[in-house]
Design an enzyme around this catalytic site. Structure first.
Site, PDB file in Angstrom:
ATOM      1  N   HIS A 175      40.726 -17.028  16.600  1.00  0.00           N
ATOM      2  CA  HIS A 175      41.625 -16.944  17.742  1.00  0.00           C
ATOM      3  C   HIS A 175      41.513 -18.279  18.465  1.00  0.00           C
ATOM      4  O   HIS A 175      40.465 -18.608  19.018  1.00  0.00           O
ATOM      5  CB  HIS A 175      41.251 -15.781  18.652  1.00  0.00           C
ATOM      6  CG  HIS A 175      41.555 -14.442  18.063  1.00  0.00           C
ATOM      7  ND1 HIS A 175      40.861 -13.299  18.373  1.00  0.00           N
ATOM      8  CD2 HIS A 175      42.505 -14.071  17.169  1.00  0.00           C
ATOM      9  CE1 HIS A 175      41.357 -12.274  17.706  1.00  0.00           C
ATOM     10  NE2 HIS A 175      42.357 -12.720  16.962  1.00  0.00           N
TER      11      HIS A 175
ATOM     12  N   GLU B  82      31.038 -11.486  19.760  1.00  0.00           N
ATOM     13  CA  GLU B  82      31.721 -11.855  21.005  1.00  0.00           C
ATOM     14  C   GLU B  82      30.661 -12.508  21.889  1.00  0.00           C
ATOM     15  O   GLU B  82      29.755 -11.848  22.396  1.00  0.00           O
ATOM     16  CB  GLU B  82      32.297 -10.610  21.680  1.00  0.00           C
ATOM     17  CG  GLU B  82      33.291  -9.833  20.832  1.00  0.00           C
ATOM     18  CD  GLU B  82      34.717 -10.335  20.986  1.00  0.00           C
ATOM     19  OE1 GLU B  82      34.962 -11.187  21.872  1.00  0.00           O
ATOM     20  OE2 GLU B  82      35.590  -9.871  20.232  1.00  0.00           O
TER      21      GLU B  82
ATOM     22  N   GLU C 215      39.836 -18.863  21.827  1.00  0.00           N
ATOM     23  CA  GLU C 215      38.455 -18.401  21.981  1.00  0.00           C
ATOM     24  C   GLU C 215      37.566 -19.458  21.343  1.00  0.00           C
ATOM     25  O   GLU C 215      37.438 -19.521  20.119  1.00  0.00           O
ATOM     26  CB  GLU C 215      38.283 -17.022  21.344  1.00  0.00           C
ATOM     27  CG  GLU C 215      39.181 -15.974  21.997  1.00  0.00           C
ATOM     28  CD  GLU C 215      39.140 -14.615  21.320  1.00  0.00           C
ATOM     29  OE1 GLU C 215      38.226 -14.398  20.486  1.00  0.00           O
ATOM     30  OE2 GLU C 215      40.000 -13.777  21.613  1.00  0.00           O
TER      31      GLU C 215
ATOM     32  N   HIS D 136      33.948 -14.889  18.466  1.00  0.00           N
ATOM     33  CA  HIS D 136      35.071 -14.654  19.370  1.00  0.00           C
ATOM     34  C   HIS D 136      34.571 -14.778  20.810  1.00  0.00           C
ATOM     35  O   HIS D 136      33.363 -14.853  21.063  1.00  0.00           O
ATOM     36  CB  HIS D 136      35.665 -13.263  19.142  1.00  0.00           C
ATOM     37  CG  HIS D 136      36.323 -13.103  17.799  1.00  0.00           C
ATOM     38  ND1 HIS D 136      37.686 -13.111  17.631  1.00  0.00           N
ATOM     39  CD2 HIS D 136      35.800 -12.933  16.560  1.00  0.00           C
ATOM     40  CE1 HIS D 136      37.975 -12.957  16.349  1.00  0.00           C
ATOM     41  NE2 HIS D 136      36.838 -12.851  15.676  1.00  0.00           N
TER      42      HIS D 136
END
Length: 496
Positions: free
Chosen positions: A96, A320, A99, A226
């Site tokens: 992404h 994350e 990110e 991410h």
């Protein structure tokens, strides 16, 4: 199970020795900043020049939509080659594009590995000599460019690639095949590309390049980065029923929880039970140890995490690593400090479990594509033991080498290959700290030729007929038993 290598654009591998590289040549004052796409490439080139004996730079088979190469830096004591019994590991970031923490973390990690090698850091040298490590800092350089050009503040701009496609929804949906197999009671939930008859869409060039990369190198363990929360997310990412939130347990649920916990437990905030959620009134994963099942959080179809697990031997976890998608440059150094230990320790998990070579017992040649099946038989107490099949098999590769990540316990490991008799070994896994996986080889005996088997059975039948024909008086039962035990009668021909 693995396609011919498709990775291309190999760069500048020289033959000078790391010992000849002056320590002062390695940048020990690395600056944490947001590197643009050209700067990222230059950082990687500089590192391979500083550590030519243990690194190389290459690009995946396709560039991004806008033509930016998807650069990978590799660390190994034999760059560019798969070595027998040496596991392959990968980190992927920035799929992404908005990110961005993982992108900078992997650039810094590459610098640290090179510096550690040159300075003689024992742990780094041991890791590099026993592992082939691949770092892909940006799978979506076009998205990064869009996010950066538009001010870095938008929640969605730059998330997708230059064709406005979310790369983490663009992989073949192998979960649907796997769940269909489950519904039809078919024992098949691994290496599912063999069952993929057609694609319902044309994957983006970045996705296509990642797919071919995954299928061409026998990765054992990986993680992708991410931003947007602080949690380690493990398979399955897609729910069985199609619900938006539903725990989707994989056969390796226990192992995946362990892998996710290794990372979250070494991050000072991810597993903090008192940590507030990233968004007010949202959920904080701290009380859960900083880990979550992907589909229990929210179901994702066509994600890279499950594609790794269901198409290859690779066990992949999604990390994350920050509440802010595009953090201010001043925050990057602290992000490195927060993630450094976890980044290193997670790589060492590729050496847990068991590994070995599956060979032909007659000629000693390695057997590729042998299935490695596992049953957990760990003793629970004095009278009971587990008896759980881990119904997800890995395959031996190239010259017959295999790896199976497992948590500590007692297991039955079985190797099965077409044309060979299966073989089972009992192993006890303890996973000592920063040591290579327990080795257990399999020497499989070829199955007897069918014609030879038929002739042997026919001869047995003839011997039996000769023995009991012609009015010959039958032997007493006790004599038959004695004859069988001493080998004077063919096995299985007793008459009761």
């Amino acid at each position: 199970m693995f396609l011919p290598a498709v990775v291309s654009v190999l760069l500048g591998l020289t033959t000078c020795h790391a010992a000849s590289v002056a320590k002062s040549d390695v940048d020990s004052h690395y600056v944490m900043k947001h590197h643009d796409n050209k700067e990222m490439e230059q950082v990687l080139r500089d590192i391979t020049e500083h550590c030519p004996d243990v690194s190389r730079l290459y690009a995946l088979s396709e560039p991004s939509v806008r033509g930016v190469p998807l650069w990978v830096i590799e660390f190994s004591d034999s760059p560019g080659h798969h070595e027998l019994l040496e596991p392959e590991f990968k980190y992927v970031a920035n799929m992404h594009g908005n990110e961005v923490s993982g992108r900078e973390l992997l650039l810094r990690l590459a610098n640290e590995l090179c510096e550690g090698w040159v300075k003689g850091d024992e742990d780094v040298q041991k890791l590099i000599t026993s592992t082939r490590i691949h770092l892909l800092p940006s799978l979506n350089p076009d998205g990064w460019q869009l996010s950066t050009d538009t001010g870095t503040r938008d929640y969605l701009k730059g998330r997708s690639n230059n064709n406005s496609v979310d790369l983490n929804r663009d992989f073949p949906d192998l979960d649907r095949i796997m769940y269909s197999n489950e519904a039809h009671h078919l024992d098949h939930n691994h290496h599912l590309m063999d069952q993929l008859r057609s694609l319902d869409h044309q994957p983006q060039p970045e996705t296509w390049a990642a797919m071919k990369w995954i299928m061409s190198i026998p990765f054992v363990l990986s993680a992708n980065f991410h931003n947007g929360d602080l949690v380690a997310n493990y398979p399955y990412d897609s729910s069985r029923s199609g619900r938006a939130q539903e725990y989707a347990k994989s056969p390796d649920d226990t192992t995946f929880k362990h892998l996710a916990s290794v990372y979250s437990g070494l991050h000072p905030q991810m597993s903090d039970v008192k940590r507030p959620p990233c968004t007010k009134e949202d959920y904080s994963f701290g009380p859960d140890g900083g880990i979550t099942n992907g589909a229990a959080w929210y179901s994702v179809r066509g994600g890279m995490q499950d594609f790794n697990y269901l198409s290859s031997n690779d066990m992949d976890v999604t990390l994350e690593v920050g509440c802010t998608k595009y953090p201010h440059p001043s925050a990057l150094q602290q992000e490195w400090e927060d993630n450094r230990q976890a980044l290193m320790e997670y790589m060492w998990q590729v050496h847990t479990g068991v590994k070995g070579i599956v060979r032909d017992s007659l000629n000693g040649h390695g057997i590729p594509n042998a299935q490695i099946k596992v049953r957990n038989v760990t003793q629970i107490n004095d009278t009971h033991a587990r008896n759980d099949v881990i119904d997800h098999h890995v395959a031996s590769v190239h010259d017959g080498d295999y790896w199976r990540i497992l948590t500590p316990g007692e297991y039955e490991i079985t190797a099965i290959a077409e044309g060979y008799l299966p073989l089972t070994h009992d192993v006890k896994i303890s996973n000592p700290h920063h040591q290579e996986a327990l080795r257990r080889d399999f020497d499989l005996a070829p199955m007897p030729d069918q014609e030879i088997m038929d002739n042997a059975l026919n001869q047995v039948d003839r011997d039996y007929e000769d023995l009991y024909s012609g009015g010959q008086e039958e032997m007493p039962l006790e004599e038959e038993l004695i004859g069988r035990l001493t080998g004077h009668l063919p096995f299985g021909r007793l008459r009761f």
